[in-house]
Design a protein around this motif. Sequence first.
Motif, PDB file in Angstrom:
ATOM      1  N   ASP A   1       0.812  -1.218   0.000  1.00  0.00           N
ATOM      2  CA  ASP A   1       0.000   0.000   0.000  1.00  0.00           C
ATOM      3  C   ASP A   1       0.846   1.270   0.000  1.00  0.00           C
ATOM      4  OD1 ASP A   1      -2.383  -1.275  -0.183  1.00  0.00           O
ATOM      5  OD2 ASP A   1      -2.817  -1.270   1.962  1.00  0.00           O
ATOM      6  N   GLN A   2       1.849   1.336   0.877  1.00  0.00           N
ATOM      7  CA  GLN A   2       2.659   2.549   0.918  1.00  0.00           C
ATOM      8  C   GLN A   2       3.438   2.742  -0.368  1.00  0.00           C
ATOM      9  OE1 GLN A   2       6.106   3.267   1.191  1.00  0.00           O
ATOM     10  NE2 GLN A   2       6.828   1.142   0.990  1.00  0.00           N
ATOM     11  N   GLY A   3       3.923   1.657  -0.971  1.00  0.00           N
ATOM     12  CA  GLY A   3       4.638   1.774  -2.237  1.00  0.00           C
ATOM     13  C   GLY A   3       3.723   2.192  -3.373  1.00  0.00           C
ATOM     14  N   SER A   4       2.508   1.639  -3.420  1.00  0.00           N
ATOM     15  CA  SER A   4       1.548   2.016  -4.468  1.00  0.00           C
ATOM     16  C   SER A   4       1.160   3.481  -4.381  1.00  0.00           C
ATOM     17  CB  SER A   4       0.291   1.147  -4.351  1.00  0.00           C
ATOM     18  OG  SER A   4       0.602  -0.220  -4.528  1.00  0.00           O
ATOM     19  N   ILE A   5       1.202   4.037  -3.175  1.00  0.00           N
ATOM     20  CA  ILE A   5       0.826   5.437  -2.993  1.00  0.00           C
ATOM     21  C   ILE A   5       2.014   6.370  -3.210  1.00  0.00           C
ATOM     22  CG2 ILE A   5      -0.018   7.120  -1.308  1.00  0.00           C
ATOM     23  CD1 ILE A   5      -1.565   4.811   0.006  1.00  0.00           C
ATOM     24  N   LEU A   6       3.160   6.048  -2.603  1.00  0.00           N
ATOM     25  CA  LEU A   6       4.270   6.998  -2.534  1.00  0.00           C
ATOM     26  C   LEU A   6       5.210   6.942  -3.733  1.00  0.00           C
ATOM     27  CD1 LEU A   6       5.181   6.720   1.257  1.00  0.00           C
ATOM     28  CD2 LEU A   6       3.785   8.442   0.115  1.00  0.00           C
ATOM     29  N   VAL A   7       5.405   5.769  -4.345  1.00  0.00           N
ATOM     30  CA  VAL A   7       6.329   5.697  -5.491  1.00  0.00           C
ATOM     31  C   VAL A   7       5.842   6.555  -6.654  1.00  0.00           C
ATOM     32  CG1 VAL A   7       7.332   4.165  -7.225  1.00  0.00           C
ATOM     33  CG2 VAL A   7       7.299   3.476  -4.821  1.00  0.00           C
ATOM     34  N   PRO A   8       4.563   6.482  -7.074  1.00  0.00           N
ATOM     35  CA  PRO A   8       4.107   7.444  -8.084  1.00  0.00           C
ATOM     36  C   PRO A   8       4.176   8.885  -7.602  1.00  0.00           C
ATOM     37  CG  PRO A   8       2.573   5.610  -7.910  1.00  0.00           C
ATOM     38  CD  PRO A   8       3.512   5.506  -6.748  1.00  0.00           C
ATOM     39  N   GLY A   9       4.045   9.089  -6.279  1.00  0.00           N
ATOM     40  CA  GLY A   9       4.091  10.446  -5.752  1.00  0.00           C
ATOM     41  C   GLY A   9       5.449  11.088  -5.908  1.00  0.00           C
ATOM     42  N   VAL A  10       6.516  10.384  -5.506  1.00  0.00           N
ATOM     43  CA  VAL A  10       7.859  10.968  -5.621  1.00  0.00           C
ATOM     44  C   VAL A  10       8.356  10.963  -7.060  1.00  0.00           C
ATOM     45  CG1 VAL A  10       8.452  10.322  -3.257  1.00  0.00           C
ATOM     46  CG2 VAL A  10       8.987   8.756  -5.120  1.00  0.00           C
ATOM     47  N   THR A  11       7.780  10.108  -7.923  1.00  0.00           N
ATOM     48  CA  THR A  11       8.238  10.027  -9.309  1.00  0.00           C
ATOM     49  C   THR A  11       7.530  11.038 -10.198  1.00  0.00           C
ATOM     50  OG1 THR A  11       8.660   7.666  -9.003  1.00  0.00           O
ATOM     51  CG2 THR A  11       8.591   8.491 -11.267  1.00  0.00           C
ATOM     52  N   LEU A  12       6.205  11.094 -10.108  1.00  0.00           N
ATOM     53  CA  LEU A  12       5.419  11.939 -11.007  1.00  0.00           C
ATOM     54  C   LEU A  12       4.600  12.998 -10.284  1.00  0.00           C
ATOM     55  CD1 LEU A  12       4.092   9.272 -13.553  1.00  0.00           C
ATOM     56  CD2 LEU A  12       5.907  10.945 -13.900  1.00  0.00           C
ATOM     57  N   GLY A  13       4.590  12.989  -8.960  1.00  0.00           N
ATOM     58  CA  GLY A  13       3.805  13.970  -8.239  1.00  0.00           C
ATOM     59  C   GLY A  13       2.332  13.638  -8.139  1.00  0.00           C
TER      60      GLY A  13
END
Length: 594
Positions: free
Chosen positions: A255-267
């Motif tokens: 869950d944290q990866g699905s939320i945060l990885v797109p966040g730090v990569t694409l905003g």
Amino acid sequence: MGMRAIATNTPGATHADNQRTKRRNGNNDLRLLPVAITIWAATLATQLAGAQSSANGSNTHSNMLLACCGGCTVMALLAIMYLTHAHPHPQGAAMRMPAIACTLTVICFAALAGTFTTLAWQYRTASDIASRLTANASSTQSHVNFQARSMPVASTTREYDCQVDALTISVESSGLLEPSHIGMRVFMRNEACSTIMQNGTYRAQGRIRTARYGREPVWLETSMAVETVSEPSMFWRALHSMRTAFFTQTSRLDDQGSILVPGVTLGVLGQNIVTPAGQTQVEEQYAQQLQDRCKRAGIMHLMAVSGGHYTLVHKLVMLLCAALGCSRPVKTVALAGAYLCLTAMLPPNESVTRANLMAMIALGYLMLGRRRQSIHLLSLTAIVALLFDPSLAASIGFALSCSAVLGLSLMCRPLSQRLEQHLPATLARAISASICAQAFAMPIQLLMSNEIPIYSLPANLLVAPFVDIATMLGLGALLLAWCAPSIAYALAWASSACTRAIAVAADTFGAGDSSTLPWMEGATGIIMLVIAQLTFYAICMGIRAWVNAYDAWRTGADGKQIRASITQRVIGWFSQTLAMIGDITWASQHRSKR
């Protein structure tokens, strides 16, 4: 031209040497800063005056605005007449003119430029067919042709499933077709969300209404299918495929990866992603909890793409060009291409606009072989952005991005030099960067929330070593997801291992209500916060002056620091302790000697 910045005097140097150092240091050039602030203030004041006049139906604010413009024009003309009359040669006059008079003249012209540009933008917006329909409060269904300017994301309203920012092309209402050119936010259902691609042209039928919030002035709400007029070019279709493949791999993470990885990569946070298969399935309660805790911990800015991505790309391209022995023109062209590709990959927003424009203007310094001047560069960026798009003056995202960069440019280096006397250089630079960015951005953050994160400094220090690594791994996964999904998933998984530090920091520093300090709302709260910051700064400067005076009294010399730094004292304590332990005669050694 009147306004020069602070520069730290070199110990042992004469006053003339320090003045020459100040003139050579372009990072201390503040001459364009008042111009940028004036254009920003004039643009924002013009928008507020126009909004008040429209709401009240009176011309009071417009008349005040015209009076201010007339005053600025008269002052500028008087200054020019004085120069022309007093000095027949303009070039010599500019050199002999008092600095303050020159600064005021430029500020008057800057105010006029910002005001007239905003008036022209407001007139064009108000005369658009979409704005006229919202002004008449028409409930008629309209057919709108628009070009999608962003990828579809989850809707911010409960009535619809997704939204996309668009640029209108034409509007047909009551059988009349008129051209249009205005920003619009389109709200759609799931069936239509899967057909939208960035830079494609579409036709939708729905109701046009005034925007309740956001940067786009009007909304289009449609519950019907969206018709594709023309698909985007091959380049944009390839980017759409890359993003879709990347989101497919990140959806396989926890869950944290699905939320945060797109966040730090694409905003874009994972719960806001919309793909052809539908919205990303993330536990809604956990996603909202993680987002709220990141806000309370003061690390939500990590999910907003800004200058960090462009800095990473700049370093990678420069390393590659240095390995190949490229010349400055080749480096400039390579960086320009890399910046444009990165901007196309990222969802458009105000911070990306600032970072991209600032990076492109900085290429001029590289082409000429000169060092970048941060404040001068930021001022140019703000001036160009506001003159071409006056709506940015009212954008909180753009203001946050510019204020954080201004804080880093003004105060980061002097504060870091002070902290390096007591702390390791890496830690001192990280602390100074976090303090400066947050100090300048905090007053603007109060416009969004009247709470101040108490533990934002330790939270940012905890995640700082992992954010750049997570971003680079995420960008690598984005580039490889369409052709090597297994490798892309491995990179995305490694990125999620780094973003776990963000989740830990959010849970540690943002879990309770005690993690934030309630503050006053509105302009009063902003003024009180600025006063508190200036008071704290004055106290720190007073303590520093007292310590320097105490050192001068103790040594009778020039007040140089005679105490060891914290690092030196810790190292000295450990070395002396180990030496003392080594000198101890243990019982076993005593018996062997006997």
